[in-house]
Design an enzyme around this catalytic site. Structure first.
Site, mmCIF file in Angstrom:
data_model
loop_
_atom_site.group_PDB
_atom_site.id
_atom_site.type_symbol
_atom_site.label_atom_id
_atom_site.label_comp_id
_atom_site.label_asym_id
_atom_site.label_seq_id
_atom_site.Cartn_x
_atom_site.Cartn_y
_atom_site.Cartn_z
ATOM 1 C CG ASP A 62 43.617 31.958 37.307
ATOM 2 O OD1 ASP A 62 43.223 32.979 37.882
ATOM 3 O OD2 ASP A 62 43.346 30.803 37.703
ATOM 4 C CG LEU A 63 48.047 33.230 42.036
ATOM 5 C CD1 LEU A 63 49.496 32.969 41.655
ATOM 6 C CD2 LEU A 63 47.982 34.427 43.006
ATOM 7 C CG ASP A 64 43.128 29.270 43.487
ATOM 8 O OD1 ASP A 64 43.819 28.265 43.726
ATOM 9 O OD2 ASP A 64 41.933 29.373 43.804
ATOM 10 C CB THR A 122 45.569 29.744 46.926
ATOM 11 O OG1 THR A 122 45.279 30.149 45.590
ATOM 12 C CG2 THR A 122 46.987 30.141 47.270
ATOM 13 C CE LYS A 161 39.100 24.483 42.983
ATOM 14 N NZ LYS A 161 39.591 23.209 42.474
ATOM 15 C CB SER A 184 45.041 36.582 39.972
ATOM 16 O OG SER A 184 44.436 36.166 41.171
ATOM 17 C CB ALA A 185 39.565 36.814 40.855
ATOM 18 C CE LYS A 224 40.421 35.958 36.259
ATOM 19 N NZ LYS A 224 41.337 34.940 36.822
ATOM 20 C CD GLU A 267 41.181 31.725 34.553
ATOM 21 O OE1 GLU A 267 40.822 30.727 35.185
ATOM 22 O OE2 GLU A 267 41.214 32.855 35.062
ATOM 23 C CG ASP A 268 41.878 27.198 37.905
ATOM 24 O OD1 ASP A 268 41.982 28.438 37.759
ATOM 25 O OD2 ASP A 268 41.432 26.674 38.941
HETATM 26 P P1 B16 Z 1 41.054 36.791 47.488
HETATM 27 P P2 B16 Z 1 42.353 33.315 40.749
HETATM 28 C C1 B16 Z 1 40.701 33.544 42.856
HETATM 29 O O1 B16 Z 1 42.009 33.417 42.341
HETATM 30 C C2 B16 Z 1 40.294 32.255 43.558
HETATM 31 O O2 B16 Z 1 40.212 31.183 42.613
HETATM 32 C C3 B16 Z 1 38.955 32.449 44.210
HETATM 33 O O3 B16 Z 1 38.572 31.261 44.870
HETATM 34 C C4 B16 Z 1 39.036 33.619 45.195
HETATM 35 O O4 B16 Z 1 37.787 33.851 45.806
HETATM 36 C C5 B16 Z 1 39.498 34.867 44.434
HETATM 37 O O5 B16 Z 1 40.746 34.610 43.815
HETATM 38 C C6 B16 Z 1 39.641 36.069 45.357
HETATM 39 O O6 B16 Z 1 40.690 35.832 46.245
HETATM 40 O O7 B16 Z 1 40.078 36.484 48.570
HETATM 41 O O8 B16 Z 1 42.476 36.391 47.804
HETATM 42 O O9 B16 Z 1 40.956 38.218 47.010
HETATM 43 O O10 B16 Z 1 41.972 31.907 40.327
HETATM 44 O O11 B16 Z 1 41.588 34.381 40.002
HETATM 45 O O12 B16 Z 1 43.836 33.525 40.726
HETATM 46 MG MG MG Z 2 42.025 30.148 39.022
#
Ligand code: B16
Ligand code: MG
Length: 217
Positions: free
Chosen positions: A8-10, A16, A44, A113-114, A144, A168-169
């Site tokens: 996962d990224l964030d 972020t 998140k 990542s999302a 997810k 994953e966090d």
């Molecule tokens: P974006 P992850 C997610 O990242 C974030 O945790 C979540 O807060 C955010 O809304 C989502 O990405 C979408 O991000 O607006 O940049 O498309 O944890 O899945 O890496």
């Molecule tokens: Mg995350």
């Protein structure tokens, strides 16, 4: 016996969430209600569109589809101002070392990542070229806890789901990994991520023999 890793990224590679918070808070201010760090926890791992819905629920605000689209764009533009200022110093503790370990062990890894901004963020911190593949918010149709993002990751790794280890966090991310029949590693609070197969407070805590142990299981 081959395994691969999906990150996962964030919350795992970079934080972020603090920038998402600033951008969402600005929108809440504009709409006239309070948005706290506790509220931000709910966003998140959640998609951008779903995040806006949760935010509007918190403020008990109803908007037209047109307004929602407008705010999704302006929030992202605001968020990107912070992302453009990011550099490699923002890689979370242990993450770069973990990628080095995987390189040494010959274990391949992809991103799951999302975020639709995932490629840009990885470029900002100089990690883009290290991943074998990137699955992000642009390549999935179901967010997810749906396992789609990780199942596409497994395809990129050319591995069966049960041979994939997911870091994953977020609760929704751990659930997605479990539903994909993968080995889930929760990064963060154990009580929150109690459904994960393994748990570490952060990536510095992963023992050197972790992957050899996982392979032999
Ligand atoms: P974006 P992850 C997610 O990242 C974030 O945790 C979540 O807060 C955010 O809304 C989502 O990405 C979408 O991000 O607006 O940049 O498309 O944890 O899945 O890496
Ligand atoms: Mg995350």
């Amino acid at each position: 016996n081959k395994i691969g890793v999906i990150f996962d990224l964030d919350g795992v590679i970079v934080d972020t969430a603090k920038y998402h918070f600033l951008a969402w808070k600005d929108l809440a201010d504009h709409l006239g209600f309070e948005f706290t760090e506790t509220h931000n926890e709910l966003l998140k791992g959640v998609s951008r569109v779903r995040s806006l819905e949760i935010l509007l629920d918190i403020g008990k605000v109803e908007l037209s589809e047109e307004k929602k689209q407008e705010f999704l764009i302006s929030k992202n533009e605001h968020y990107l101002q912070y992302i453009y200022k990011m550099g490699p110093e923002e890689i979370l503790p242990g993450a770069a070392e973990l990628l080095d370990t995987l390189d040494t062990l010959g274990i391949q890894y992809v991103l799951g990542s999302a975020s639709k901004n995932a490629p840009l963020i990885l470029k900002q911190v100089n990690l883009f070229d290290r991943f074998l593949g990137i699955v992000d918010g642009n390549s999935v149709s179901k967010a997810k806890p749906d396992p789609e993002v990780f199942l596409i990751g497994a395809e990129k790794l050319n591995l069966q789901p049960e041979h994939c280890v997911v870091f994953e966090d977020a609760i929704a991310g751990v659930e997605a990994a479990n539903r994909a029949n993968m080995i889930s590693v929760g990064v963060g609070d154990k009580k929150t991520l109690h459904e994960s197969n393994f748990n570490f407070n952060n990536l510095t805590e992963i023992p050197d023999n972790f992957f050899t142990e996982v392979i032999s299981e």
